[in-house]
Enzyme design. Sequence first.
Site, short mmCIF file in Angstrom:
data_model
loop_
_atom_site.label_atom_id
_atom_site.label_comp_id
_atom_site.label_asym_id
_atom_site.label_seq_id
_atom_site.Cartn_x
_atom_site.Cartn_y
_atom_site.Cartn_z
N LYS A 129 67.58 78.87 38.25
CA LYS A 129 67.49 79.32 39.65
C LYS A 129 67.92 80.78 39.79
O LYS A 129 67.24 81.58 40.43
CB LYS A 129 68.41 78.42 40.49
CG LYS A 129 68.16 78.47 41.96
CD LYS A 129 69.08 77.51 42.71
CE LYS A 129 68.88 76.07 42.32
NZ LYS A 129 69.68 75.13 43.14
N LYS A 180 77.76 74.28 36.60
CA LYS A 180 77.95 73.34 37.71
C LYS A 180 79.20 72.53 37.44
O LYS A 180 79.59 72.35 36.27
CB LYS A 180 76.75 72.40 37.81
CG LYS A 180 76.61 71.72 39.16
CD LYS A 180 75.85 72.60 40.14
CE LYS A 180 75.65 71.93 41.47
NZ LYS A 180 74.76 72.73 42.33
N THR A 182 70.57 78.39 52.45
CA THR A 182 69.64 77.59 51.65
C THR A 182 68.39 77.29 52.46
O THR A 182 67.26 77.48 51.99
CB THR A 182 70.33 76.28 51.20
OG1 THR A 182 71.48 76.66 50.45
CG2 THR A 182 69.41 75.42 50.37
P1 NAD Z 1 75.06 67.62 52.83
O1 NAD Z 1 76.14 66.74 52.28
O2 NAD Z 1 75.39 68.64 53.86
O3 NAD Z 1 73.88 66.69 53.44
C1 NAD Z 1 73.26 65.67 52.73
C2 NAD Z 1 72.38 64.88 53.70
O4 NAD Z 1 71.73 63.85 52.96
C3 NAD Z 1 73.16 64.17 54.82
O5 NAD Z 1 72.39 64.20 56.00
C4 NAD Z 1 73.28 62.73 54.29
O6 NAD Z 1 73.42 61.80 55.35
C5 NAD Z 1 71.94 62.60 53.62
N1 NAD Z 1 71.91 61.51 52.65
C6 NAD Z 1 72.90 61.06 51.85
N2 NAD Z 1 72.48 59.97 51.18
C7 NAD Z 1 71.21 59.76 51.56
C8 NAD Z 1 70.24 58.77 51.24
N3 NAD Z 1 70.53 57.77 50.39
N4 NAD Z 1 69.01 58.89 51.81
C9 NAD Z 1 68.75 59.89 52.67
N5 NAD Z 1 69.63 60.80 53.04
C10 NAD Z 1 70.84 60.73 52.49
O7 NAD Z 1 74.39 68.26 51.53
P2 NAD Z 1 73.49 69.56 51.46
O8 NAD Z 1 74.35 70.72 51.15
O9 NAD Z 1 72.56 69.61 52.63
O10 NAD Z 1 72.68 69.22 50.12
C11 NAD Z 1 71.51 68.41 50.13
C12 NAD Z 1 70.71 68.72 48.89
O11 NAD Z 1 70.40 70.12 48.87
C13 NAD Z 1 71.43 68.44 47.56
O12 NAD Z 1 70.49 68.02 46.60
C14 NAD Z 1 71.99 69.80 47.18
O13 NAD Z 1 72.22 69.91 45.77
C15 NAD Z 1 70.84 70.66 47.64
N6 NAD Z 1 71.23 72.07 47.81
C16 NAD Z 1 72.13 72.42 48.79
C17 NAD Z 1 72.51 73.75 48.87
C18 NAD Z 1 73.45 74.21 49.94
O14 NAD Z 1 73.71 75.43 50.01
N7 NAD Z 1 73.93 73.36 50.81
C19 NAD Z 1 71.98 74.71 48.00
C20 NAD Z 1 71.05 74.30 47.04
C21 NAD Z 1 70.70 72.97 46.95
#
Ligand code: NAD
Length: 430
Positions: A93, A105, A189
């Site tokens: 990335k 990580k 993001t």
């Molecule tokens: P977060 O914890 O803020 O939100 C996660 C969301 O997913 C919540 O709404 C939760 O209720 C939902 N969720 C959990 N289990 C679930 C299920 N079984 N089915 C459907 N929804 C479910 O996390 P985030 O930071 O938004 O991260 C989400 C994804 O994005 C992850 O894969 C993370 O690695 C990726 N990501 C996040 C960032 C960042 O800056 N936040 C950056 C790169 C990648």
Amino acid sequence: MPSPTPYTRFQTTLAAVLEKLKPTSEERSLLMEPQHIHQARLPLTRDDGSATEFSAYRVQFNNARGPYKGGIRYHPAADLEEVKALAALMALKTAVVNIPFGGGKGGIQMDPRKLSARELQEVSRAYVRAFQPHLGTDIDVPAPDVNTTADIMAWMRDEYEKLTHSFSPSVITGKPLSYGGSLGRSAATARGGFFILQELIDREALDPQELKVAIQGFGNAGGTMAHLLHNAGFTIVSISDSQGGIYSAEGIDPVRVEKYKRKTGAVAGEYCEGSVCDVQKMKMDGMQHVTNEALLELPCDILIPAALDNVITAENADRIQARTILELANGPTTPEADAILEKKSIRVIPDILANAGGVTVSYFEWVQGRSGEQWTAERVDNELKRIMLEGYKMVRRTAYREKMSYRHAAFAVALRRILAAMKARGWVAS
Ligand code: NAD
């Protein structure tokens, strides 16, 4: 045959792309495995006086292009295989958007919702104590990930500075604004992915008003994206969280959902009381309850997985109706599903490009910490847009010229940059 793990799935895609790049066997072996794996057991005294321990990891995949960079995840599924896969994706990335970092990580295998605030702080500080010799502004720079927050980053920076008797604002990113954070980090993001979507639809002269979007996950990535798209005129037909989702062909207002969610704690509760849906009421509003599995297969133009990995698989890929998938989550699509989506001419903007906005603004935070500057929100946004679009255009050109999927093209762009750095440093023959 053992069932695939997140890391073996990553290796499947890596091997397919390396086949085309034809590295030497020496280069190949350096790219297939992490450089370092650090593991620890973190002790915790619970509030009731009992003692417990959690497995914790820091995986340093590759630092040819700069210090290891990547978040720390708190989750019961955050085992070594998952953390290795996420570390590898981080190395690619940072290379795909061409920021001067490698990839790493971390994770603690636990459910943080079962800890009190004191216990959470204690285990977060214990993580830094366990891995401090391997961390540092120019060595390895952690950040938040699933279930880790700006407050946790602040405790971790504080613990690191105490242990090393230093002032080290750039040892960790994703911190609160009051303690070395950057403007624009929390929305970065989603904003990064949004810039790519905008470019894509402008180029194809599509009208956002006519595009229907389904988003799985309503947290930092998915929730922010829902607001951005809604404000830009897209129709959000479905959103979900861990409790389930809602669907309306007429469109959903994320502001209303946000308000309701704050009250009840579940998206499925928008038209329901708590987690048990009042179907009668939902029907009156043209709103239906959908499961997280059904959301992926809804009629829509753009599908945005923004929650978990491994949700688009060989089992459901054939039923996906969206024409474009933008992966805000890390690793939502298996290699087998990728092959099916490619046959169906569904365009997948891969995670290592689509969600790179987070690490890009983390890089800005790192730069600000080192220089003592505070960038304006406008500067952060402009620089983010420039970097995301450069990455996207490079991947699009590579996909077109070399007749590859966007995922393979993104891997190819990143791997060539990592290989070039490894050669320049004399790690492999040039
Ligand atoms: P977060 O914890 O803020 O939100 C996660 C969301 O997913 C919540 O709404 C939760 O209720 C939902 N969720 C959990 N289990 C679930 C299920 N079984 N089915 C459907 N929804 C479910 O996390 P985030 O930071 O938004 O991260 C989400 C994804 O994005 C992850 O894969 C993370 O690695 C990726 N990501 C996040 C960032 C960042 O800056 N936040 C950056 C790169 C990648």
